[in-house]
Design an enzyme around this catalytic site. Structure first.
Site, PDB file in Angstrom:
ATOM      1  N   ASP A   1       0.743  -1.121  -0.103  1.00 38.46           N
ATOM      2  CA  ASP A   1      -0.004  -0.048   0.098  1.00 38.46           C
ATOM      3  C   ASP A   1       1.050   1.230  -0.074  1.00 38.46           C
ATOM      4  OD1 ASP A   1      -2.018   2.034   0.346  1.00 38.46           O
ATOM      5  OD2 ASP A   1      -3.077   1.077   1.865  1.00 38.46           O
TER       6      ASP A   1
ATOM      7  N   ASP B   1      -3.180   2.311  -5.715  1.00 32.60           N
ATOM      8  CA  ASP B   1      -2.217   2.294  -4.839  1.00 32.60           C
ATOM      9  C   ASP B   1      -2.164   0.985  -3.823  1.00 32.60           C
ATOM     10  OD1 ASP B   1      -4.308   2.877  -3.283  1.00 32.60           O
ATOM     11  OD2 ASP B   1      -3.509   4.767  -2.467  1.00 32.60           O
ATOM     12  N   GLU B   2      -2.804   0.266  -4.231  1.00 31.08           N
ATOM     13  CA  GLU B   2      -2.860  -1.124  -3.612  1.00 31.08           C
ATOM     14  C   GLU B   2      -2.851  -2.376  -4.453  1.00 31.08           C
ATOM     15  OE1 GLU B   2      -5.089  -2.178   0.105  1.00 31.08           O
ATOM     16  OE2 GLU B   2      -6.445  -0.718  -1.149  1.00 31.08           O
TER      17      GLU B   2
END
Length: 389
Positions: free
Chosen positions: A11, A105-106
């Site tokens: 993350d 973003d993960e």
């Protein structure tokens, strides 16, 4: 003996803020808010310095500025965030056999079996350090036997850290956790559980599965399974291949450019509606053109992740304009969205996009209630095909 699963969750910490700091290092260590206007906007994300004042994502900007009047507010740039997201994706893809892009973003990675050749923990550390070194972005990660445990480990490792939950030690990690830390337990669910005397995952674990299901339904059963360390290990590796599309074969071949452009708008709008219904963003648009002699061309371009009609339509029209052979009769047109990732509210909050998104959702609701034919863009209504031979 079945090899234990090794799932990694990555993350990017305060991703949008971190990118802004890369672009302007003077922002480092300051309370930074990325979001909309102070009057009507919403906080997309904020730095840890701003969080200390109680600011958080999805908070109205007015509230955020009241809590942290000294904050530096940045409108944000979706193009830069899309760019850096793709860079991180490429790094992970080059080093991990199975991975899933869970959002902009993960990421989830499956390193199961790699312990035969590498130390999984060490490999995870090296991959994280490689991302930091090559991008300059902070990133936290968790290593565990299931996706939800890895994600919880990541949350505990923030900011910019790494935490491993060894196989066999899941309950030691999970049981002291407050139930509010479990993904999917919102404020209402948290209060329901606490009213029942359940404050930690350990409390849930000590309650029978039958009781949890009786009082909380399937959600209660799922929560009980999580308290036992049981969770999904499935990595969705086909996320990039999944797509949405619409196409139309004309009764008569068409050369009227105005009509063809209006058809591109109609097909893009229709596919964008499906995109929002499925709560996805697209990162790539493909335009398909089949001419009267059945020669078919497909041209695609990467775009900033979005679900907004105006952005998608503008790019679709641009691709069509660049590749259509003017005057040549067209038999079929198609629009396809690919590189789909789960909808991230923050990605559509820039450049006054929040108002647009709300408008499109309102139009979507009208279509759901009364039918899609009731609401159309003017360009798709005015243009009519001319008879061609």
């Amino acid at each position: 003996m079945i090899s234990p699963h090794h799932i990694v969750h990555f993350d990017l910490d305060s991703f949008f803020v971190s990118v802004e700091i890369l672009l302007d290092p003077s922002l480092k260590g300051k309370p930074v808010i990325v979001g909309g206007s102070a009057e009507r906007g919403v906080v997309s994300t904020c730095s840890y310095e701003a969080r200390k004042f109680g600011v958080h994502s999805a908070m109205p900007m007015k509230t955020a500025m009241r809590l942290c009047p000294q904050a530096i507010v940045i409108r944000g740039s979706g193009s830069e965030y899309s760019k850096y997201s793709r860079i991180v994706t490429e790094i992970i893809a080059s080093k991990v056999p199975l991975f899933e892009k869970a959002s902009i973003d993960e990421f989830y990675c499956d390193l199961t079996g790699m312990d035969k050749f590498f130390g999984v923990s060490q490999y995870t550390r090296e991959l994280r350090e490689s991302i930091i070194r090559e991008t300059g972005l902070p990133i936290s990660c968790g290593l565990a036997s299931a996706k939800f445990i890895a994600k919880m480990a990541t949350n505990e490792a923030k900011p910019n850290g790494f935490l491993e939950v060894p196989n066999g030690r899941e309950k030691d990690f999970l049981w002291p956790m407050g139930i509010e830390k479990v993904n999917g337990v919102g404020k209402q669910g948290e209060q329901q559980l606490k009213n029942f005397g359940l404050y930690t995952l350990g409390d849930v674990a000590r309650t029978s599965q039958e009781v949890m299901e009786k009082y909380f339904g399937k959600w209660g059963e799922s929560l009980w399974r999580k308290s036992q360390g049981i969770g999904s290990t499935t990595i969705e590796t086909d996320w990039e291949q999944k797509s949405m599309s619409h196409e139309n074969t004309f009764h008569d071949n068409q050369t009227n450019a105005d009509f063809l452009f209006s058809e591109i708008v109609r097909l893009t709008e229709k596919t964008a509606y499906d995109l929002r219904q499925d709560e996805k963003l697209t990162g790539c648009i493909t335009i398909k053109i089949r001419y009267s002699d059945f020669e078919t061309t497909s041209r695609q371009e990467a775009i900033d992740y979005s679900s907004l009609d105006d952005r998608l339509i503008a790019k679709a029209k641009d691709i069509f304009a660049k590749h259509y052979q003017k005057g040549r009769p067209v038999r079929l047109l198609g629009v396809r969205f690919s590189q789909l990732i789960p909808f991230t509210m923050q990605m559509d909050l820039f450049n006054n996009s929040q108002e647009k998104l709300n408008l499109y959702k309102a139009v979507d609701d009208i279509k759901d209630r009364f039918g899609s034919k009731l609401v159309k863009k003017a360009i798709t209504v005015k243009q009519k095909p001319k008879d061609t031979k």
